[in-house]
Enzyme design. Structure first.
Site, PDB file in Angstrom:
ATOM      1  CG  ASP A 113      -1.948  -1.092   1.229  1.00 32.66           C
ATOM      2  OD1 ASP A 113      -1.847  -1.438  -0.078  1.00 32.66           O
ATOM      3  OD2 ASP A 113      -2.339  -0.759   2.302  1.00 32.66           O
ATOM      4  CB  SER A 132      10.411   2.745   4.395  1.00 26.83           C
ATOM      5  OG  SER A 132      12.203   2.397   4.097  1.00 26.83           O
ATOM      6  CG  HIS A 145       0.982  -9.230   0.570  1.00 28.19           C
ATOM      7  ND1 HIS A 145       0.167 -10.065   0.946  1.00 28.19           N
ATOM      8  CD2 HIS A 145       0.823  -7.766   1.934  1.00 28.19           C
ATOM      9  CE1 HIS A 145       0.089  -9.361   2.231  1.00 28.19           C
ATOM     10  NE2 HIS A 145       0.287  -8.614   2.917  1.00 28.19           N
TER      11      HIS A 145
END
Length: 281
Positions: free
Chosen positions: A88, A247, A144
């Site tokens: 995201d 990050s 992911h």
């Protein structure tokens, strides 16, 4: 040079990160509730998608920050031939790697060899594709798999811990190739690819599903770890790692593997969202 950028050079990055690492794991309720409340209010964090929607129920701030989402909160693009977003956040930059150089922002660039820590590893990506995703404090901080892949090697590259917020990315040359980072090399069904977890100021901390906490400790020199023969294969969309604080994730794809969609800087993306198509380069 602005004052905020000057501070990035002057601050004791690792000392501050060690303090914050401890502070974000303190279970003292008034403290952790204060920190969590500040982030939820300031960044308008959507807790309705979290597996535990009560922000103050988490043991400490880091547990809140790395919270799991409900199983139905994110879905992988239904077409298995698509490359999907590993995180995201917002697209910092994305597009072609030109003669081994990756665009950072406003005339800034760095080389794939600098990012990966060695020339040989960068060779497949010389004219490949890249996507850089910036995670802000409001985002889901688990990373992911963009494709199915077998883990071949990780490379812990030491460095600074500059902020990766847009103001720093635009002003600090070669920022992503200078920050502490963990390079994860995979072999996929269509060739190699790399997922680079770039640390940031106030806490450069990375954990993986196969090794647990990897950063810290911070590396005094490049550290390589081979996973050859261990058959660590992760499915497309499977969780692979997490950031303990915000990050950036950089995905590198070799020449000929895929073509990315027209991804605009600052475009919002979600885990599982289509970034491009395999076999279209």
């Amino acid at each position: 040079m602005t004052f905020n950028v000057l501070l990035q050079y002057l601050l004791p990055h690792r000392a501050l990160s060690r303090v914050v690492y401890w502070a974000t794991r303190w279970t003292f309720s008034p403290w952790k509730n204060f920190l969590i409340g500040q982030i939820v209010r300031h960044y308008d964090v959507d807790m309705s998608q979290a597996l535990q929607p009560d922000a103050l129920a988490y043991q400490h701030f880091n547990a809140f920050f790395t919270r799991k989402l409900r199983p139905d909160a994110r879905q992988a693009d239904a077409d298995p031939a698509t490359v999907i977003s590993p995180a995201d956040g917002r697209i910092s930059q994305a597009g072609p790697i030109v003669d081994g150089r990756i665009f950072q922002a406003k005339g800034q660039s760095y080389t794939a060899a600098e990012l990966l820590g060695e020339e040989a590893a960068a060779a497949p990506y010389r004219n490949g594709r890249f996507a850089t995703v910036y995670l802000s404090p409001r985002d889901y901080h688990r990373v992911h798999m963009p494709l199915k892949g077998t883990l071949k090697e990780t490379v812990h590259v030491p460095g600074r811990i500059f902020s990766v917020a847009p103001f720093a990315v635009e002003a600090i040359p070669r920022l992503f190739a200078r920050n502490e980072r963990l390079v994860c090399h995979f072999e996929g069904e269509h060739g190699p690819f790399a997922v680079v977890m770039v640390g940031a100021i106030l806490v450069s901390s990375v954990a993986t599903v196969w090794d647990g906490l990897v950063i810290p400790p911070y590396a005094p020199s490049i550290r390589r770890k081979s996973f050859a023969g261990q058959d660590i294969t992760l499915a497309r969309f499977a969780e692979m790692a997490r950031f303990n604080m915000g990050s950036t994730v950089i995905l590198l794809l070799p020449e000929g593997m895929a073509e990315l969609d027209a991804l605009a800087p600052q475009q919002a993306v979600k885990v599982g969202q289509r970034l491009g198509m395999l076999g279209q380069d």
